[in-house]
Enzyme design. Sequence first.
Site, mmCIF file in Angstrom:
data_model
loop_
_atom_site.group_PDB
_atom_site.id
_atom_site.type_symbol
_atom_site.label_atom_id
_atom_site.label_comp_id
_atom_site.label_asym_id
_atom_site.label_seq_id
_atom_site.Cartn_x
_atom_site.Cartn_y
_atom_site.Cartn_z
ATOM 1 N N SER A 264 0.857 -1.190 0.000
ATOM 2 C CA SER A 264 0.000 0.000 0.000
ATOM 3 C C SER A 264 0.890 1.235 0.000
ATOM 4 O O SER A 264 2.064 1.167 0.417
ATOM 5 C CB SER A 264 -0.860 -0.007 1.274
ATOM 6 N N TYR B 298 -1.337 -1.235 10.563
ATOM 7 C CA TYR B 298 -1.481 -1.353 9.101
ATOM 8 C C TYR B 298 -0.231 -0.814 8.401
ATOM 9 O O TYR B 298 0.345 -1.484 7.532
ATOM 10 C CB TYR B 298 -2.719 -0.586 8.636
HETATM 11 N N1 LIG Z 1 -8.828 -0.460 -0.971
HETATM 12 C C1 LIG Z 1 -7.732 0.289 -0.942
HETATM 13 O O1 LIG Z 1 -7.792 1.511 -1.088
HETATM 14 C C2 LIG Z 1 -6.403 -0.347 -0.736
HETATM 15 C C3 LIG Z 1 -5.275 0.465 -0.817
HETATM 16 C C4 LIG Z 1 -4.021 -0.091 -0.644
HETATM 17 C C5 LIG Z 1 -3.896 -1.441 -0.407
HETATM 18 N N2 LIG Z 1 -5.010 -2.212 -0.310
HETATM 19 C C6 LIG Z 1 -4.831 -3.625 -0.030
HETATM 20 O O2 LIG Z 1 -5.490 -4.389 -1.006
HETATM 21 C C7 LIG Z 1 -5.827 -5.660 -0.461
HETATM 22 C C8 LIG Z 1 -7.283 -5.985 -0.782
HETATM 23 O O3 LIG Z 1 -8.137 -5.076 -0.104
HETATM 24 P P1 LIG Z 1 -9.511 -4.559 -0.723
HETATM 25 O O4 LIG Z 1 -9.427 -3.103 -0.843
HETATM 26 O O5 LIG Z 1 -9.853 -5.357 -1.918
HETATM 27 O O6 LIG Z 1 -10.522 -4.828 0.489
HETATM 28 P P2 LIG Z 1 -11.510 -6.043 0.783
HETATM 29 O O7 LIG Z 1 -11.901 -5.909 2.215
HETATM 30 O O8 LIG Z 1 -12.563 -6.109 -0.234
HETATM 31 O O9 LIG Z 1 -10.583 -7.335 0.586
HETATM 32 C C9 LIG Z 1 -9.836 -7.941 1.614
HETATM 33 C C10 LIG Z 1 -9.993 -9.440 1.469
HETATM 34 O O10 LIG Z 1 -9.152 -10.089 2.445
HETATM 35 C C11 LIG Z 1 -9.860 -11.210 2.928
HETATM 36 N N3 LIG Z 1 -9.368 -11.578 4.264
HETATM 37 C C12 LIG Z 1 -9.363 -10.822 5.384
HETATM 38 N N4 LIG Z 1 -8.891 -11.544 6.418
HETATM 39 C C13 LIG Z 1 -8.577 -12.768 5.932
HETATM 40 C C14 LIG Z 1 -8.081 -13.955 6.505
HETATM 41 N N5 LIG Z 1 -7.791 -14.063 7.819
HETATM 42 N N6 LIG Z 1 -7.902 -15.038 5.709
HETATM 43 C C15 LIG Z 1 -8.217 -14.969 4.393
HETATM 44 N N7 LIG Z 1 -8.701 -13.879 3.789
HETATM 45 C C16 LIG Z 1 -8.886 -12.786 4.557
HETATM 46 C C17 LIG Z 1 -11.330 -10.780 2.966
HETATM 47 O O11 LIG Z 1 -12.183 -11.909 2.974
HETATM 48 C C18 LIG Z 1 -11.432 -9.934 1.720
HETATM 49 O O12 LIG Z 1 -11.863 -10.711 0.607
HETATM 50 C C19 LIG Z 1 -5.510 -5.581 1.035
HETATM 51 O O13 LIG Z 1 -4.264 -6.185 1.284
HETATM 52 C C20 LIG Z 1 -5.422 -4.092 1.279
HETATM 53 O O14 LIG Z 1 -4.619 -3.773 2.386
HETATM 54 C C21 LIG Z 1 -6.261 -1.703 -0.487
#
Ligand SMILES: NC(=O)c1ccc[n+]([C@@H]2O[C@H](COP(=O)([O-])OP(=O)(O)OC[C@H]3O[C@@H](n4cnc5c(N)ncnc54)[C@H](O)[C@@H]3O)[C@@H](O)[C@H]2O)c1
Length: 254
Positions: free
Chosen positions: A141, A154
Amino acid sequence: MTLSGKRVFITGAATGIGRATAEHLAAEGARVFGAGLDGAEGADLASRHARAKNLFFRESDLTREAEVQAAVAAAAGEFGGLDAVVNCAGIYPTGKRLEEVSDTEWERTLAVNLTAIFRVCRATLPLLRDAGGGSIVNIASVHAEATVPGVPAYAATKAAVVGLSRQMALDYAVDRIRVNSLLVGSVATRMTLDGLEAAGGAEALGLSFEPNRIARIANPSEIATAIAFLISDAASFVTGSAMQVDGGLLARLL
Ligand SMILES: NC(=O)c1ccc[n+]([C@@H]2O[C@H](COP(=O)([O-])OP(=O)(O)OC[C@H]3O[C@@H](n4cnc5c(N)ncnc54)[C@H](O)[C@@H]3O)[C@@H](O)[C@H]2O)c1
């Protein structure tokens, strides 16, 4: 970009960036095995591809070693091996300075955002090596480089993901396994929308949904295409990088 026939394991595949990536890769000819929580959404995703048999999902808590091993074994059983791994699963606990973070919350964040990546990589590296090489993409991120108040665990985990990916790139180059991380900016997923609500809205953070703005909020498919590049053979010389996919967020001073 050649994705046809690539066998890809994706964590966090039921929702958000993981789901968009799973769908994009399957549409481009890859075979995808998703693992993660949110089983109902995962089952829905898999059911849409039941006829094509190019996308599967297994509900798994990847903080549990036995579930990591079972999911990876199921993927290897389905596809006969793996060519790429995308670690997308993550959680984003917000609104607490370090003194307010409990041991449980700290350990949970490390377990999902960092240790699960370590375990998924440990379980899948032999499969990538057996395939003659492969690609690992770890979703970090912008918080690895510049962050906001109230997210100590985080920010720490995302910086660690960058360091881990860079290090692995060195150790596994000999096996023709490339390892990269992605510095992702704000993406319109459940994680961001919940976070924005807690922070008082996009405007309060200087973010925008307008398509022509720097530091705008991305569509998950815009992250999926960057991931697709990194796992494709078009990225054959890209390893050890922390690729910025943030709409210019980190470039902005004010
Ligand atoms: N959305 C943003 O703006 C953003 C920005 C930077 C990085 N990210 C990163 O992108 C990735 C995906 O996030 P997203 O935005 O799609 O959100 P999201 O909440 O839709 O996806 C997160 C996923 O992780 C899974 N998860 C959580 N805990 C888990 C566990 N113990 N075992 C297995 N799966 C688990 C959830 O079921 C979910 O499908 C993450 O690593 C997040 O930190 C997101």
